[in-house]
Design an enzyme around this catalytic site. Structure first.
Site, mmCIF file in Angstrom:
data_model
loop_
_atom_site.group_PDB
_atom_site.id
_atom_site.type_symbol
_atom_site.label_atom_id
_atom_site.label_comp_id
_atom_site.label_asym_id
_atom_site.label_seq_id
_atom_site.Cartn_x
_atom_site.Cartn_y
_atom_site.Cartn_z
ATOM 1 N N TYR A 283 -12.295 -7.542 6.432
ATOM 2 C CA TYR A 283 -11.152 -7.571 5.512
ATOM 3 C C TYR A 283 -10.820 -9.024 5.201
ATOM 4 O O TYR A 283 -10.668 -9.834 6.112
ATOM 5 C CB TYR A 283 -9.918 -6.882 6.115
ATOM 6 C CG TYR A 283 -8.713 -7.025 5.209
ATOM 7 C CD1 TYR A 283 -8.533 -6.175 4.117
ATOM 8 C CD2 TYR A 283 -7.780 -8.042 5.406
ATOM 9 C CE1 TYR A 283 -7.459 -6.329 3.251
ATOM 10 C CE2 TYR A 283 -6.702 -8.204 4.546
ATOM 11 C CZ TYR A 283 -6.552 -7.343 3.470
ATOM 12 O OH TYR A 283 -5.486 -7.509 2.612
ATOM 13 N N ASP B 259 -13.353 -16.781 8.229
ATOM 14 C CA ASP B 259 -11.981 -16.409 7.869
ATOM 15 C C ASP B 259 -11.186 -16.225 9.166
ATOM 16 O O ASP B 259 -11.281 -15.191 9.820
ATOM 17 C CB ASP B 259 -12.019 -15.121 7.037
ATOM 18 C CG ASP B 259 -10.626 -14.614 6.672
ATOM 19 O OD1 ASP B 259 -9.639 -15.137 7.214
ATOM 20 O OD2 ASP B 259 -10.543 -13.677 5.856
ATOM 21 N N LYS C 269 -1.661 -16.571 7.858
ATOM 22 C CA LYS C 269 -0.807 -15.803 8.767
ATOM 23 C C LYS C 269 0.008 -16.667 9.741
ATOM 24 O O LYS C 269 1.100 -17.098 9.396
ATOM 25 C CB LYS C 269 -1.641 -14.743 9.491
ATOM 26 C CG LYS C 269 -2.050 -13.619 8.527
ATOM 27 C CD LYS C 269 -2.488 -12.350 9.241
ATOM 28 C CE LYS C 269 -2.497 -11.157 8.309
ATOM 29 N NZ LYS C 269 -3.752 -10.963 7.586
ATOM 30 N N TYR D 82 0.821 -1.209 0.000
ATOM 31 C CA TYR D 82 0.000 0.000 0.000
ATOM 32 C C TYR D 82 0.857 1.262 0.000
ATOM 33 O O TYR D 82 0.696 2.141 0.840
ATOM 34 C CB TYR D 82 -0.944 0.008 1.218
ATOM 35 C CG TYR D 82 -1.601 -1.328 1.442
ATOM 36 C CD1 TYR D 82 -2.592 -1.775 0.581
ATOM 37 C CD2 TYR D 82 -1.212 -2.157 2.487
ATOM 38 C CE1 TYR D 82 -3.175 -3.015 0.755
ATOM 39 C CE2 TYR D 82 -1.788 -3.400 2.665
ATOM 40 C CZ TYR D 82 -2.774 -3.820 1.797
ATOM 41 O OH TYR D 82 -3.343 -5.044 1.977
#
Ligand SMILES: *Cc1c(COP(=O)(O)O)cnc(C)c1O
Length: 411
Positions: free
Chosen positions: A140, A237, A266, A12
């Site tokens: 997200y 998720d 992760k 980003y």
């Protein structure tokens, strides 16, 4: 010339970089060692993944053994023991019924796979109109196209792409205290549109990158009931919440529910390698038949060996006790900030501590200040949060919270 600043994209960011990147020369335990001599405590666990800290000798050894055996092999037509071992472990520790495992190569890909699973499931049941998803605002799920389409449509990072993304259903964001209303809004949407909806996708207990929002376990229970009642699949998720972060092994465990499809990522490899997984139950797997996905590096043996070692360390430790101690310390030290004039909210659950400010923080100056205090955190809009490695000591954790308090009192 500064190659990093002039030629490399960071997440980003633009080129040239406006915020300088710090050169990490090595890392050990909870510490990052910068080339300029700074040694800072990583309060981010490298985006929530490095749960056992850096340079862990057990994971290092496991991976070195694997390198000397086989580092990679295609997963089409071939298999290997590290994948088989990891599959067994994941089936054992994840919520009941999830016993079919797809190894993906990143969190976003595991989300893509979960969406495909749901679409193929309804397709094969002859309900081809069930092709949309429903999700709470503030979520997200990653940066690829399918994942982007179920991220928060307004506040999320993908606003720019809204015209090319498939349109899904967004419902009230659950928070601490609004469970009834949030469930009522979901029910309303399902009542009207369940014939067009394949699945609900959501992050359990904590919405992470969409705003570090904590909500009640009863919402998850309610979602499970509504999904059953209106005949839609439930995708959870757990890429951010999995492997102990919230004080339970998985976020679902707070509500004692099993989703139909589960995404992991992760912390799966203890932060060592890129890897993710999508799990589902036999009924969904049998209905799908041939699943149309197969990344080149699917089930990479080195990643599997890191994941196996990381899960072994976790299960052999008193992780729950430690996470709850971290939670107590974060509460004790951060909650008093609630009365600071510029602080809107303090949120703590498990090894997650969040300060929400009234205004966005300046990334550059805030980060410089934190580094001076010996701490690595990445401010995010109005949020300053820590998700430290589980091996952090009380003293090191206090260094982080003191640095966060310092930021809160600096303006
Ligand atoms: C980080 C994250 C993802 C995306 O994972 P990547 O490995 O960055 O692709 C998806 N969902 C959640 C909840 C996450 O926190």
């Amino acid at each position: 010339m500064n190659i990093d600043e002039q030629h490399i994209w960071h997440p980003y960011s633009k080129i040239p970089n406006t915020v300088p990147s710090h050169l990490v020369e090595s890392a050990d335990g909870v510490y990052l060692n910068f080339k300029n001599g700074n040694r800072v405590i990583d309060g981010m666990s490298s985006w929530w993944s490095m749960i056992h800290g850096y340079n862990n000798s057990y994971i290092n050894q496991a991976m070195k053994r694997q390198i000397d055996s086989v580092s990679h092999v295609m997963f089409g037509g071939l298999t290997h023991q590290p994948a088989i071992d990891l599959c067994e472990k994941l089936i054992k520790i994840t919520p009941q019924g999830l016993d079919k495992v797809f190894f993906a190569d990143s969190g976003s890909v595991s989300v893509e796979v979960s969406l495909k699973m749901a679409l193929q499931y309804w397709h094969n049941k002859g309900k081809i109109n069930k092709s949309r998803f429903v999700t709470p605002r503030g979520g997200y799920h990653g940066d690829t196209f399918g994942a982007m389409s179920v991220c928060d449509p307004q506040k999320g990072m993908h606003h720019l792409f809204k015209d090319v993304l498939p349109q899904h259903y967004f419902v009230t964001q659950p928070t601490l205290g609004n469970t009834k209303e949030a469930l009522a809004d979901l029910e309303n949407t399902l009542e009207k549109s369940h014939n067009k909806i394949a699945a609900m996708i959501l992050e359990p207990i904590v919405q992470g990158a969409g705003g570090m929002n904590i909500y009640e376990a009863d919402y998850l229970k309610g979602v499970r009931d509504l999904c059953d009642r209106y005949d839609i699949l439930m995708i959870v998720d757990e890429i951010a919440t999995g492997f102990g972060r919230t004080g339970e092994l998985f976020g679902c465990d707070h509500a004692s529910i099993s989703p139909d499809i589960l995404c992991l990522g992760k912390a799966l490899t203890g932060g060592y390698m890129t890897m993710a997984a999508t799990l589902t139950n036999s009924e969904v797997a049998e209905t799908i038949g041939v699943l149309m996905h197969g990344p080149t590096f699917m089930g990479n043996p080195l990643s599997c060996s890191a994941a196996n070692a990381s899960i072994e360390i976790l299960l052999n430790s008193d992780w729950k006790k430690r996470i709850l101690q971290i939670q107590s310390l974060l509460n004790l030290q951060l909650l008093p900030l609630k009365c600071e004039h510029n602080v809107v909210d303090i949120r703590v659950i498990g090894a997650i501590g969040v300060i929400e400010f009234e205004k966005p923080l300046d990334m550059k100056s805030t980060q410089e200040r934190l580094i001076n205090d010996g701490v690595w955190l990445r401010p995010y809009g109005k949020l300053l949060y820590t998700m430290p490695p589980y091996i952090i000591s009380d003293k090191e954790l206090t260094t982080i919270t003191q640095a966060m308090i310092g930021v809160a009192r600096s303006f």
